[in-house]
Design a protein around this motif. Structure first.
Motif, short mmCIF file in Angstrom:
data_model
loop_
_atom_site.label_atom_id
_atom_site.label_comp_id
_atom_site.label_asym_id
_atom_site.label_seq_id
_atom_site.Cartn_x
_atom_site.Cartn_y
_atom_site.Cartn_z
N VAL A 273 -4.38 12.82 1.77
CA VAL A 273 -3.21 12.13 1.62
C VAL A 273 -3.60 11.18 1.31
N GLU B 137 -0.60 6.41 2.29
CA GLU B 137 0.23 6.64 3.06
C GLU B 137 -0.21 7.14 4.64
N SER B 138 -2.22 7.12 4.19
CA SER B 138 -2.94 6.80 5.96
C SER B 138 -3.17 5.57 6.34
N TYR C 81 -0.01 5.13 7.90
CA TYR C 81 0.27 6.05 9.90
C TYR C 81 -0.90 4.88 10.06
N ARG D 269 -3.67 16.96 3.81
CA ARG D 269 -2.71 17.61 3.52
C ARG D 269 -3.04 19.15 4.09
#
Length: 192
Positions: A95, A99-100, A103, A156
């Motif tokens: 990812v 995105e990392s 999160y 992913r």
């Protein structure tokens, strides 16, 4: 019959979230190393949609080493209370850093500190060593935000096969298999 496995996944997942007593997002992740030696472990689904199924981990862990050598994986959801399972197979990609980061920022502070303290999958001579490393991270980041470690991020699984298994009496189970075909999906049944 649906021709969209993601719509069916969403429906089953919502039912699992409503009925499973613990971690409805738990899934077994199966990988294989460069020599084909398989390994599986439980991880938590943290995002999903037509682009794939996302989980996060230490990118220096055994699972990450397997994925670096062989960017294919299988996932298995088993919801015992619903007597259902979903099997997913496909290619794996990283990812994005954004995105990392997003999160990681949503995780609890102790989980963030643990990501820095743990040398995941490596031998640990004594629990006290890990606890000392955790304490050191608490001290290091006291009064400030905990950034995402550079060795921690998401993966992913982009499915090319999704199988929905529903328990039936006398082991006469129902198995629906979706296989990727170009930009769409082909659906069929499998014998139980």
């Amino acid at each position: 019959m649906s021709t969209d496995p993601f719509t069916l996944f969403d429906a089953w997942y919502a039912e699992a979230q409503a009925s499973e007593p613990n971690d409805p997002n738990a899934m077994a992740l199966a990988t294989a190393d460069a020599d084909g030696r398989p390994s599986s472990r439980m991880v938590l689904l943290k995002g999903h949609g037509p682009d794939g199924f996302v989980f996060y981990t230490n990118r220096e862990s055994r699972k990450a080493g397997d994925l670096k050598a062989n960017m294919q994986a299988a996932l298995l959801f088993h919801w015992k209370s619903l007597r259902r399972q979903i099997r997913i197979e496909g290619a794996v990609s990283l990812v994005t850093d954004a995105e990392s980061d997003a999160y990681f920022a949503s995780r609890g502070r102790d989980s963030q500190l643990g990501a820095w303290a743990s040398e995941q999958s490596r031998p640990l001579p004594a629990r006290s060593i890990f606890e000392g490393r955790f304490d050191a991270m608490q001290f290091r980041y006291e009064g400030s935000e905990v950034p995402r470690p550079p060795h921690w991020g998401g993966y992913r699984v982009v499915p090319d096969r999704i199988e929905f298994w529903q328990d039936r009496a006398h082991r006469l189970h129902e198995r629906r298999l979706f296989t990727r075909e170009g930009d769409g999906w082909n659906e069929g049944l499998l014998y139980p």
